[in-house]
Design a protein around this motif. Structure first.
Motif, PDB file in Angstrom:
ATOM      1  N   MET A  29      46.225  83.350 -18.150  1.00  0.00           N
ATOM      2  CA  MET A  29      46.485  81.927 -17.967  1.00  0.00           C
ATOM      3  C   MET A  29      46.258  81.190 -19.276  1.00  0.00           C
ATOM      4  N   LYS A  30      47.160  80.240 -19.576  1.00  0.00           N
ATOM      5  CA  LYS A  30      46.987  79.465 -20.809  1.00  0.00           C
ATOM      6  C   LYS A  30      47.392  78.015 -20.576  1.00  0.00           C
ATOM      7  N   ALA A  31      46.911  77.154 -21.424  1.00  0.00           N
ATOM      8  CA  ALA A  31      47.230  75.728 -21.322  1.00  0.00           C
ATOM      9  C   ALA A  31      48.736  75.541 -21.379  1.00  0.00           C
ATOM     10  N   GLY A  32      49.233  74.684 -20.506  1.00  0.00           N
ATOM     11  CA  GLY A  32      50.664  74.412 -20.436  1.00  0.00           C
ATOM     12  C   GLY A  32      51.381  75.197 -19.348  1.00  0.00           C
ATOM     13  N   ASP A  33      50.747  76.245 -18.813  1.00  0.00           N
ATOM     14  CA  ASP A  33      51.356  77.031 -17.737  1.00  0.00           C
ATOM     15  C   ASP A  33      51.460  76.191 -16.476  1.00  0.00           C
ATOM     16  N   ARG A  34      52.532  76.390 -15.732  1.00  0.00           N
ATOM     17  CA  ARG A  34      52.734  75.692 -14.462  1.00  0.00           C
ATOM     18  C   ARG A  34      51.935  76.368 -13.359  1.00  0.00           C
ATOM     19  N   CYS A  35      51.485  75.576 -12.413  1.00  0.00           N
ATOM     20  CA  CYS A  35      50.754  76.072 -11.255  1.00  0.00           C
ATOM     21  C   CYS A  35      50.874  75.017 -10.165  1.00  0.00           C
ATOM     22  N   SER A  36      50.250  75.286  -9.033  1.00  0.00           N
ATOM     23  CA  SER A  36      50.181  74.277  -7.975  1.00  0.00           C
ATOM     24  C   SER A  36      48.852  74.424  -7.245  1.00  0.00           C
ATOM     25  N   LEU A  37      48.493  73.395  -6.509  1.00  0.00           N
ATOM     26  CA  LEU A  37      47.184  73.323  -5.869  1.00  0.00           C
ATOM     27  C   LEU A  37      47.349  72.798  -4.451  1.00  0.00           C
ATOM     28  N   ILE A  38      46.663  73.451  -3.494  1.00  0.00           N
ATOM     29  CA  ILE A  38      46.539  72.854  -2.168  1.00  0.00           C
ATOM     30  C   ILE A  38      45.071  72.487  -1.978  1.00  0.00           C
ATOM     31  N   LEU A  39      44.833  71.441  -1.218  1.00  0.00           N
ATOM     32  CA  LEU A  39      43.501  70.850  -1.138  1.00  0.00           C
ATOM     33  C   LEU A  39      42.655  71.362   0.016  1.00  0.00           C
ATOM     34  N   CYS A  40      42.853  72.594   0.418  1.00  0.00           N
ATOM     35  CA  CYS A  40      41.972  73.248   1.383  1.00  0.00           C
ATOM     36  C   CYS A  40      42.121  74.754   1.198  1.00  0.00           C
ATOM     37  N   ALA A  41      41.315  75.534   1.886  1.00  0.00           N
ATOM     38  CA  ALA A  41      41.321  76.984   1.703  1.00  0.00           C
ATOM     39  C   ALA A  41      42.297  77.712   2.610  1.00  0.00           C
ATOM     40  N   ASP A  42      42.993  77.002   3.494  1.00  0.00           N
ATOM     41  CA  ASP A  42      43.906  77.643   4.438  1.00  0.00           C
ATOM     42  C   ASP A  42      45.322  77.106   4.252  1.00  0.00           C
ATOM     43  N   PRO A  43      46.206  77.869   3.584  1.00  0.00           N
ATOM     44  CA  PRO A  43      47.575  77.408   3.344  1.00  0.00           C
ATOM     45  C   PRO A  43      48.371  77.141   4.627  1.00  0.00           C
ATOM     46  N   ALA A  44      47.944  77.695   5.760  1.00  0.00           N
ATOM     47  CA  ALA A  44      48.643  77.448   7.022  1.00  0.00           C
ATOM     48  C   ALA A  44      48.369  76.041   7.553  1.00  0.00           C
TER      49      ALA A  44
END
Length: 91
Positions: free
Chosen positions: A49-64
């Motif tokens: 992983m490096k600065a500038g890489d794309r990612c995404s975040l969900i705000l809980c531990a269960d993606p369902a």
């Protein structure tokens, strides 16, 4: 020291999931603002992983349950946490 952040950070310590490349990493949000978050990931070595890489975040531990992903980029990588900048809310 002058604070460079545009938005106030709020400590929250909530579980989250970061999607990076083809994998998902579980962790905890250390603090969050309108434009980004500091996240501690469990069991991840940030070697690829490096600065500038794309990612995404969900705000809980269960993606369902929490299915909305906040698109972002890696802003910085520290020893104990990564910094994420949200793309849609960076204004």
């Amino acid at each position: 020291m002058h604070e460079k952040r545009k938005h106030q950070r709020i400590s929250c310590y909530s579980k989250c999931v970061v999607y990076y490349e083809q994998a998902k990493y579980y962790g905890v949000i250390l603090n969050i603002s309108l434009s980004g978050a500091a996240v501690r990931l469990y069991g991840m070595k940030s070697g690829g992983m490096k600065a500038g890489d794309r990612c995404s975040l969900i705000l809980c531990a269960d993606p369902a349950i929490c299915f909305y992903r906040y698109a972002g980029t890696v802003a910085r990588i520290g020893r104990s946490a990564i910094g994420l900048e949200f793309i849609d809310m960076a204004a």
